[in-house]
Design an enzyme around this catalytic site. Structure first.
Site, short mmCIF file in Angstrom:
data_model
loop_
_atom_site.label_atom_id
_atom_site.label_comp_id
_atom_site.label_asym_id
_atom_site.label_seq_id
_atom_site.Cartn_x
_atom_site.Cartn_y
_atom_site.Cartn_z
CG HIS A 219 -41.52 52.79 -26.24
ND1 HIS A 219 -42.26 52.63 -27.50
CD2 HIS A 219 -42.35 52.47 -25.11
CE1 HIS A 219 -43.63 52.47 -27.15
NE2 HIS A 219 -43.51 52.43 -25.61
CG ASP B 201 -53.22 81.50 -39.42
OD1 ASP B 201 -52.88 80.64 -38.55
OD2 ASP B 201 -52.66 81.43 -40.33
CD1 TRP C 26 -40.61 57.16 -18.98
CD2 TRP C 26 -41.03 59.42 -19.55
NE1 TRP C 26 -41.56 57.82 -18.20
CE2 TRP C 26 -41.88 59.01 -18.41
CE3 TRP C 26 -40.84 60.68 -19.68
CZ2 TRP C 26 -42.78 59.85 -17.88
CZ3 TRP C 26 -41.92 61.80 -19.14
CH2 TRP C 26 -42.91 61.16 -18.22
CB SER D 106 -41.16 72.83 -30.29
OG SER D 106 -42.21 72.70 -30.75
CB SER D 107 -43.80 72.50 -25.91
OG SER D 107 -43.43 71.09 -26.35
CG HIS E 51 -48.98 63.98 -12.00
ND1 HIS E 51 -48.98 62.70 -11.87
CD2 HIS E 51 -50.29 64.33 -12.29
CE1 HIS E 51 -50.16 62.16 -12.07
NE2 HIS E 51 -50.99 63.18 -12.31
CE1 TYR F 95 -54.78 64.34 -14.80
CE2 TYR F 95 -53.02 64.92 -13.48
CZ TYR F 95 -54.05 64.28 -13.54
OH TYR F 95 -54.11 63.35 -12.81
CG HIS G 217 -48.97 60.28 -7.50
ND1 HIS G 217 -50.13 60.79 -7.65
CD2 HIS G 217 -48.28 60.28 -8.67
CE1 HIS G 217 -49.94 61.21 -8.88
NE2 HIS G 217 -48.87 60.85 -9.73
CB THR H 264 -60.73 61.90 -13.59
OG1 THR H 264 -59.53 62.96 -13.31
CG2 THR H 264 -60.19 61.31 -14.80
#
Lengths: 619, 239
Positions: free
Chosen positions: A82, A111, A155, A185-186, A269, A273, A318, A344
């Site tokens: 998951h 493109d 995970w 891929s990323s 971390h 983001y 953290h 933020t």
């Protein structure tokens, strides 16, 4: 601007009458960023449904104390898959679908910078996702006692739990190899979009005239290209440990016990983001359009996004307060974590100020955007409560953390993405989504998610640990867990409403004009869906809101419907797909301990890249 | 540097818009940024493992053949020089040491100089990889494996008589092969890409003073790989 069509990659001259290419082949060989965006969307949405089903099984198991729907071993696989599915196969690629479809339109380009690399990214993502999920079904091939050999170590897969000694089956092999494929891929997409955004902007589109979504995409991609190499190294170490008997995480051999944790969270971390910044970008587009006001403090929103990108690198420990890093390490990371809440918070105030005094239209997209702000504030506040090491020691590995991550990733990212879907769907398909069903979808989602995730704060503080497949009635969290399960089912219903909306409006939805919302950015100046060449004439941009009338500027005129001159559009290519096919084959080699597969995979990859390099492909 | 010089050195194919850099070059810089993070993670982990290890770390000189690798390092640095020569030849339009005969036309000189320096880079790069393969074979023969020291080998005796620390040899082998192996992989990729450019572009005269993007882009990569090796050589072999 004319080019001679080359034989290997026939270049199409898109002139008024040129029909859109049709058929399966045109999709498999496509290098058009818009088609790749749609492929990303549908693939990622299927993985989103899969990850959602896994979550529903988890919630049904936990609905009552002493649940026995699934075994402990299956439960381990469910929560691992998951998390992995939602992060790497659903949320990141759903954002990628908007990067692909919207960013070139927003910056006024025909493109992306490297169209074939873009297709390669998609195919590698698809194949990596299938490779990872194949583990659900291939148990018998590995002589396992069960059908499923899915990854089962969480995970974030802490070593040395993931070492061969403690995880002997192929489960972790699938995870360690699948994530490396997805990383490629990323990374490929990251290189592509950075170059695209920096180099392909329309004339006059200075960096501080870039739409906020494109800006946040740029920051996200910088995080991708710097964070993914770190997890690649961590995974490579684990792979060598598992397959070649290396000792990187073997504490008995003198390895540092928390090396994996540092490497993983050094990636993990910034990854947070990577997941939230695109949603922040979407919200920063949706709010001004539906408040009919420019984004309040555009410059500050952009700079705080960049600042988040930088500071995201300084907070990883953290996640490791419970390790016992010592007072100095704990204090430093507590301070940086509290500091990152500042940019933020700045964004949140800017969004609220954008709405203030605006001529607000309560569309579904706006509902989701406002829902994003509200839920993200709650998730952000529980996040700040983890920043304090003594509090965090109580919260570590409890449901409180699960509540936090879902408020930021579901309440934040998923709602942000839904805002984007309702906002840009007309541009992507030419049909508007149904607003009535959309509102229903929003309220079901909103109520469902709060019902699911809010009780988890209490469940966690009352002491229920995460990743435990069942709990006793004496813990006293049965009612709260049942509430949470009911909420999860409600989210399931809301997703069904959304699917109904997608299917219903496919043929019967209202036809979208060029600009159904009165947007300020360039994507609204061209037809919905845009022609193959996007802009018949590349626009020249003179201010930040090119399509709005301001005190200083008249809105730009939309490009003509018929291109005044022939436009060269590169044809499709098979080779990104062929090259991508080599990677899962390569990954099968260590998985099955078959050497010739390694040579075959490398040969396919090299052949694909070789033909790719020799293919005449004029931009 | 005067303004005029900058103009001469600037590639004469300005981009239409965006930054004043063409896409492939910008893409290579971005790719190298991610490579920097890759090797930083690799080297950082090595530092943590080596200096956080409970026992002593083997002195590299006992296990590794430093003189041979030093020569190899020298070769790789030389290949950076030949790479620059190839670039400068085509960018300046000068023969750079190679004048076929007095009065040869500029295009002839340029053509020969580019071919010569590119081929030299490819050959030196391939030599580097070959010497590394030889080094690996030799080390495996002496008994160093990714999992540690092979029993009954020459290095196992050194462990037995206390010359090498038994506790950390596994980590030594793991990190040595992973770090130098990834670097070798990068050099191999560079040699293959350069050979591709050499046969399909250079030999067919596709490069000119007007367009030498391939040379410039692969040059960036090559210098990066070279620089990483200097750090790896220092930290793995010398310290």
């Amino acid at each position: 601007m004319s080019h001679v069509a080359a034989s290997a990659a026939p270049a199409a001259f898109a002139f008024p009458a040129t029909p859109r290419p049709r058929g399966l082949k045109s999709w498999v060989t496509t290098t058009d960023h818009k088609r790749i965006g749609l492929l990303y969307f549908w693939t990622a949405f299927c993985f989103f449904l899969l990850g959602g089903l896994e979550a529903l099984v988890i919630r049904l198991q936990l609905a009552q104390p002493d649940g026995h729907l699934v075994s402990a071993a299956t439960y381990n696989q469910l929560f691992t898959m998951h998390g992995t599915t939602m992060i790497f196969l659903a949320l990141m690629p759903l954002s990628a679908s908007f990067f692909n479809y919207i960013v070139p339109l927003q910056i006024g380009a025909r493109d992306v910078a490297f169209p074939r690399l873009n297709a390669f990214s998609y195919w590698v993502f698809l194949l990596g996702g299938l490779f990872l999920n194949a583990s659900w079904l291939v148990g018998p091939l590995f002589h396992a006692g069960s059908l499923s050999v899915a990854p089962d170590a969480g995970w974030f897969g802490y070593a040395n739990l993931t070492e061969r000694q403690f995880s002997p089956g192929p489960n972790i092999d699938f995870w360690v190899l699948g994530l490396q494929i997805l990383g490629i891929s990323s990374l490929a997409a990251g290189f592509n979009f950075i170059v695209t955004i920096l180099n392909m902007r329309a004339p006059g589109m200075k960096m501080m005239r870039l739409p906020t979504f494109s800006w946040m995409t740029l920051v996200t991609q910088f995080l991708v290209i710097t964070a993914f190499p770190v997890i690649t190294v961590a995974l490579v170490f684990l792979m060598f440990d598992r397959f070649f008997g290396a000792h990187f995480y073997v504490v008995q051999a003198g390895a540092t016990p928390i090396l994996w944790q540092h490497l993983f969270w050094l990636f993990g971390h910034p990854e947070v983001y990577i997941l939230i910044l695109p949603a922040m970008g979407i919200v920063s587009e949706v709010l001004p359009t539906f408040a009919r006001k420019p984004l309040f403090g555009y410059t500050v929103v952009v700079y705080s996004g960049v600042l988040i990108g930088f500071m995201g690198w300084g907070v990883w420990s953290h996640h490791m307060f419970a390790v016992g890093l010592g007072p100095i390490g704990d204090s430093v990371f507590a301070a940086t974590t509290m500091l990152i809440a500042v940019p933020t918070g700045v964004k949140i105030f800017n969004w609220i100020a954008t709405l203030w005094g605006g001529a607000i239209r309560g569309t579904t997209a706006l509902h989701f955007a406002v829902g994003f702000i509200a839920m993200f504030i709650i998730g952000g506040l529980s996040g700040v409560s983890h920043a304090s090491p003594p509090a965090d020691l109580q919260q570590t590995d409890t449901y409180y953390v699960v509540a936090h991550i879902h408020y930021v990733l579901f309440g934040g990212t998923v709602q942000g993405l839904f805002a984007g879907i309702y906002y840009w769907w007309p541009k992507m398909t030419g049909r508007l989504l149904d607003e009535r069903l959309g509102k229903l979808h929003f309220w079901l989602t909103f109520i469902g998610m709060n019902l699911t995730f809010f009780p988890m704060h209490l469940i966690g503080l009352l002491g229920m640990p995460r990743r435990i497949y069942t709990y006793g009635p004496e813990l006293g969290v049965g009612a709260l867990n049942l509430t949470s399960t009911i909420g999860a089912l409600l989210i399931g219903v809301s997703v069904l409403v959304f699917i109904g909306n997608l299917l219903r409006t496919r043929k019967r939805g209202a036809i979208a004009p060029n600009d159904p919302w009165g947007g300020a950015t360039l994507e609204w100046s061209i037809p919905s869906p845009p022609p193959v060449y996007n802009f018949s004439v590349i626009p020249t941009v003179e201010n930040r809101l090119p399509r709005w009338k301001t005190e200083l500027h008249e809105p730009i005129t939309d490009p003509p419907a018929v291109p005044p001159a022939p436009i060269h559009v590169p044809g499709g290519s098979w080779w990104p797909l062929v090259a991508a096919l080599g990677l899962p084959v390569l990954a099968l080699a260590p998985l099955t301990h078959t050497l010739w597969l390694a040579f075959l995979g490398a040969a396919i990859l090299l052949f694909g890249v070789y033909r790719w390099a020799f293919e005449p492909f004029e931009m | 540097m005067t303004h005029a010089t900058v103009d001469v050195m600037r590639p004469p194919y300005p981009t239409e818009r965006g930054l004043d850099v063409y896409n492939t070059k910008l893409g290579m810089w971005v790719f190298l940024a991610s490579e920097v993070m890759f090797f930083t993670a690799l080297i950082g982990s090595y530092i943590i493992l080596r200096f956080g290890a409970p026992g002593e770390w083997a002195r590299p000189g006992i296990v590794l053949n430093i003189p041979v690798t030093a020569i190899n390092t020298f070769l790789l640095i030389c290949s950076s020089v030949t790479m620059v020569k190839a670039y400068a030849t085509v960018a300046d339009g000068e023969g750079h040491f190679f004048r076929l005969r007095p009065g040869a036309r500029l295009s002839e000189r340029l053509d020969f100089g580019l071919k010569f320096w590119m081929l030299a880079t490819i050959i030196i790069g391939a030599t580097f990889v070959s010497i590394q393969v030889y080094e690996y074979l030799h080390l495996v023969h002496r008994g160093l494996l990714p999992s540690g020291v092979r029993e009954g080998s020459e290095l196992a005796e050194l462990v037995a008589n206390g010359t090498l620390p038994a506790a950390t040899m596994g980590l030594f082998g793991s990190s040595f092969y992973t770090m130098t192996g990834f670097h070798g992989f990068h050099v191999t990729c560079g040699v293959i890409s350069m050979a591709y450019l050499y046969f399909t572009k250079t030999l067919r005269g596709k490069y000119s003073q007007q367009d030498y993007r391939g040379i410039e882009t692969i040059g960036l990569y090559w210098h990066f790989v070279d620089l990483v090796w200097i750090i790896l050589f220092t930290i793995v072999y010398l310290i």
